[in-house]
Design an enzyme around this catalytic site. Structure first.
Site, PDB file in Angstrom:
ATOM      1  N   ARG A   1     -24.196  33.003 -25.812  1.00  0.00           N
ATOM      2  CA  ARG A   1     -22.980  33.786 -25.698  1.00  0.00           C
ATOM      3  C   ARG A   1     -22.586  34.454 -27.008  1.00  0.00           C
ATOM      4  O   ARG A   1     -21.774  35.393 -27.010  1.00  0.00           O
ATOM      5  CB  ARG A   1     -21.832  32.901 -25.199  1.00  0.00           C
ATOM      6  CG  ARG A   1     -21.903  32.570 -23.699  1.00  0.00           C
ATOM      7  CD  ARG A   1     -21.738  33.815 -22.836  1.00  0.00           C
ATOM      8  NE  ARG A   1     -20.624  34.624 -23.266  1.00  0.00           N
ATOM      9  CZ  ARG A   1     -19.346  34.341 -23.013  1.00  0.00           C
ATOM     10  NH1 ARG A   1     -19.034  33.271 -22.297  1.00  0.00           N
ATOM     11  NH2 ARG A   1     -18.387  35.117 -23.454  1.00  0.00           N
TER      12      ARG A   1
ATOM     13  N   ARG B   1     -18.358  23.248 -14.439  1.00  0.00           N
ATOM     14  CA  ARG B   1     -18.465  23.826 -15.785  1.00  0.00           C
ATOM     15  C   ARG B   1     -19.469  23.079 -16.652  1.00  0.00           C
ATOM     16  O   ARG B   1     -19.356  23.063 -17.870  1.00  0.00           O
ATOM     17  CB  ARG B   1     -17.100  23.887 -16.474  1.00  0.00           C
ATOM     18  CG  ARG B   1     -16.131  24.845 -15.800  1.00  0.00           C
ATOM     19  CD  ARG B   1     -14.804  24.893 -16.516  1.00  0.00           C
ATOM     20  NE  ARG B   1     -13.873  25.769 -15.832  1.00  0.00           N
ATOM     21  CZ  ARG B   1     -12.564  25.784 -16.050  1.00  0.00           C
ATOM     22  NH1 ARG B   1     -12.027  24.978 -16.956  1.00  0.00           N
ATOM     23  NH2 ARG B   1     -11.769  26.612 -15.386  1.00  0.00           N
TER      24      ARG B   1
ATOM     25  N   ARG C   1     -19.386  25.996 -22.386  1.00  0.00           N
ATOM     26  CA  ARG C   1     -19.095  25.922 -23.815  1.00  0.00           C
ATOM     27  C   ARG C   1     -19.312  24.553 -24.443  1.00  0.00           C
ATOM     28  O   ARG C   1     -19.318  24.436 -25.663  1.00  0.00           O
ATOM     29  CB  ARG C   1     -17.647  26.369 -24.059  1.00  0.00           C
ATOM     30  CG  ARG C   1     -17.447  27.864 -23.827  1.00  0.00           C
ATOM     31  CD  ARG C   1     -15.979  28.228 -23.875  1.00  0.00           C
ATOM     32  NE  ARG C   1     -15.257  27.699 -22.721  1.00  0.00           N
ATOM     33  CZ  ARG C   1     -13.941  27.793 -22.566  1.00  0.00           C
ATOM     34  NH1 ARG C   1     -13.214  28.372 -23.508  1.00  0.00           N
ATOM     35  NH2 ARG C   1     -13.362  27.307 -21.484  1.00  0.00           N
TER      36      ARG C   1
ATOM     37  N   TYR D   1      -5.236  36.578  -8.994  1.00  0.00           N
ATOM     38  CA  TYR D   1      -5.641  37.358 -10.168  1.00  0.00           C
ATOM     39  C   TYR D   1      -5.354  38.846  -9.960  1.00  0.00           C
ATOM     40  O   TYR D   1      -4.853  39.528 -10.870  1.00  0.00           O
ATOM     41  CB  TYR D   1      -7.125  37.153 -10.457  1.00  0.00           C
ATOM     42  CG  TYR D   1      -7.435  35.879 -11.195  1.00  0.00           C
ATOM     43  CD1 TYR D   1      -6.953  35.654 -12.470  1.00  0.00           C
ATOM     44  CD2 TYR D   1      -8.228  34.895 -10.617  1.00  0.00           C
ATOM     45  CE1 TYR D   1      -7.240  34.486 -13.154  1.00  0.00           C
ATOM     46  CE2 TYR D   1      -8.526  33.720 -11.282  1.00  0.00           C
ATOM     47  CZ  TYR D   1      -8.014  33.519 -12.559  1.00  0.00           C
ATOM     48  OH  TYR D   1      -8.295  32.357 -13.225  1.00  0.00           O
TER      49      TYR D   1
ATOM     50  N   ASP E   1     -18.959  33.776 -12.345  1.00  0.00           N
ATOM     51  CA  ASP E   1     -17.508  33.697 -12.491  1.00  0.00           C
ATOM     52  C   ASP E   1     -16.898  34.151 -11.172  1.00  0.00           C
ATOM     53  O   ASP E   1     -17.498  34.977 -10.457  1.00  0.00           O
ATOM     54  CB  ASP E   1     -17.019  34.587 -13.636  1.00  0.00           C
ATOM     55  CG  ASP E   1     -15.550  34.368 -13.944  1.00  0.00           C
ATOM     56  OD1 ASP E   1     -15.244  33.532 -14.821  1.00  0.00           O
ATOM     57  OD2 ASP E   1     -14.683  35.003 -13.298  1.00  0.00           O
TER      58      ASP E   1
END
Length: 355
Positions: A48, A35, A39, A160, A84
């Site tokens: 984003r 990551r 962010r 998921y 992703d």
């Protein structure tokens, strides 16, 4: 020059990450962060602000830009393809979205054999944007930095699809696994097909290494992992073994599974912060490299703590190599947390390279 030819030329430069993965001596200790493109970076947040997550994952120029941001800022030894784990599911035609603050949400969860039979297959052309992005990244990437491709492992994708989104207890997943093993293995086989196809597109485009994320495998017992998961992950690794790149396997909370995860066929085993690297080698066995394993929260503890803990992980990585590991790739034990100060990461990389 084709993407594959370009990648072979890059590997001839003896990329530090590839050298460590293969048991050679890298010119400096390789470091990258899961990551790292995300962010924690203001330049990522600026992009984003105007682009959704899935939109960004299918735009080659944005994928290239976001992938390169931490390489430019931190001088890490690898870029990891910005994507992703649900991207190949979306590309195959499964109705899903990534909801801010929640994560992937599946419109029609998979609950029975009919749902499994209805799952689409991934066609190569549907992820052509990812192949294009890899070409753009390789054109920009520094000569000694590797490009890591990645995919979600079949179990994590299955969780998921069955739960409909993130879960704390995975009760539906485990119920299907134990209650209807035939349907479970059929689902895992379909997801392995999708994962293999997605990785092959990346490999053909020229990635230098790949990482298979089994993010939630740590929710399983060793017996369940060996019975219901390992055969499908092993198939993924086997199906991409004809491409001569290091294969990394990572999960969270997988200390009790490290040996079984290594047996699935990876060259490098990711280790989270719960297990010392030298102990991980004992569980994995000699001959494979280890990756990890600084606790991501320690990046908030101040410069003295970061300095001390980076040095500790480096020393433990050296101890792991003396214990039989092929090499050590410095990383966190999981991903960079969103509020991490980027300057702390940059200084950590500088320290790692100096040791």
């Amino acid at each position: 020059m084709s993407e594959t030819t370009r990648s072979r030329a890059r590997r001839a430069h003896d990329l530090p990450l590839v050298a460590a993965a293969r048991g050679a001596t890298p010119e400096r200790r390789p470091v990258w962060f899961m990551r790292q493109a995300g962010r924690s970076l203001p330049e990522y947040r600026a992009i984003r602000a105007d682009h959704g997550m899935l939109e960004s994952c299918f735009d080659p120029a944005l994928v290239c830009e976001i992938t390169m941001q931490p390489v430019r800022r931190h001088d890490v030894d690898a870029a990891i393809l910005f994507s992703d784990i649900v991207v190949p599911l979306k590309a195959a035609g499964i109705d899903l979205d990534i909801v801010a603050g929640t994560g992937p949400v599946i419109a029609d969860p998979v609950r029975d054999a009919a749902d499994v039979a209805a799952l689409p297959r991934l066609e190569e052309h549907s992820v052509g944007a990812i192949a294009h992005a890899i070409g753009l990244i390789l054109d920009e990437l520094p000569a000694k930095a590797a490009l890591i491709g990645f995919a979600g492992a079949p179990f994590t994708l299955a969780s998921y699809l069955i739960e409909g989104g993130p879960s704390r207890h995975y009760e539906r997943t485990k119920a299907l696994m134990h209650g209807d093993p035939d349907t479970w293995h059929a689902l895992m086989g379909r997801l392995a097909d999708i994962t293999i196809a997605f990785l092959r597109v990346q490999l053909d485009a020229g990635i230098d290494a790949l990482q298979l994320f089994d993010s939630w495998a740590g929710m399983l017992s060793l017996a369940d992992y060996q019975t219901y998961v390992a055969p499908h992950s092993a198939r993924v690794f086997a199906e991409v073994a004809d491409h001569d790149v290091p294969r990394i396997h990572f999960g969270v909370g997988t200390g009790e599974l490290l040996g079984a995860m290594a047996d699935a066929g990876a060259d490098v085993i990711g280790v989270d912060w719960r297990v010392p690297l030298h102990e991980a080698v004992r569980r994995v066995g000699p001959g494979k490299a280890v990756q990890g394993n600084l606790d991501p929260t320690l990046l908030f503890a101040g410069p003295d703590v970061v300095d001390r803990e980076v040095r500790r992980v480096v020393a433990d990585g050296d101890r792991a190599v003396r214990a039989g590991a092929a090499g050590h790739v410095f990383n966190l034990g999981h991903g960079v947390l969103p509020n991490t100060d980027p300057e702390v990461i940059t200084r950590a990389v500088e320290l790692i390279h100096s040791l």
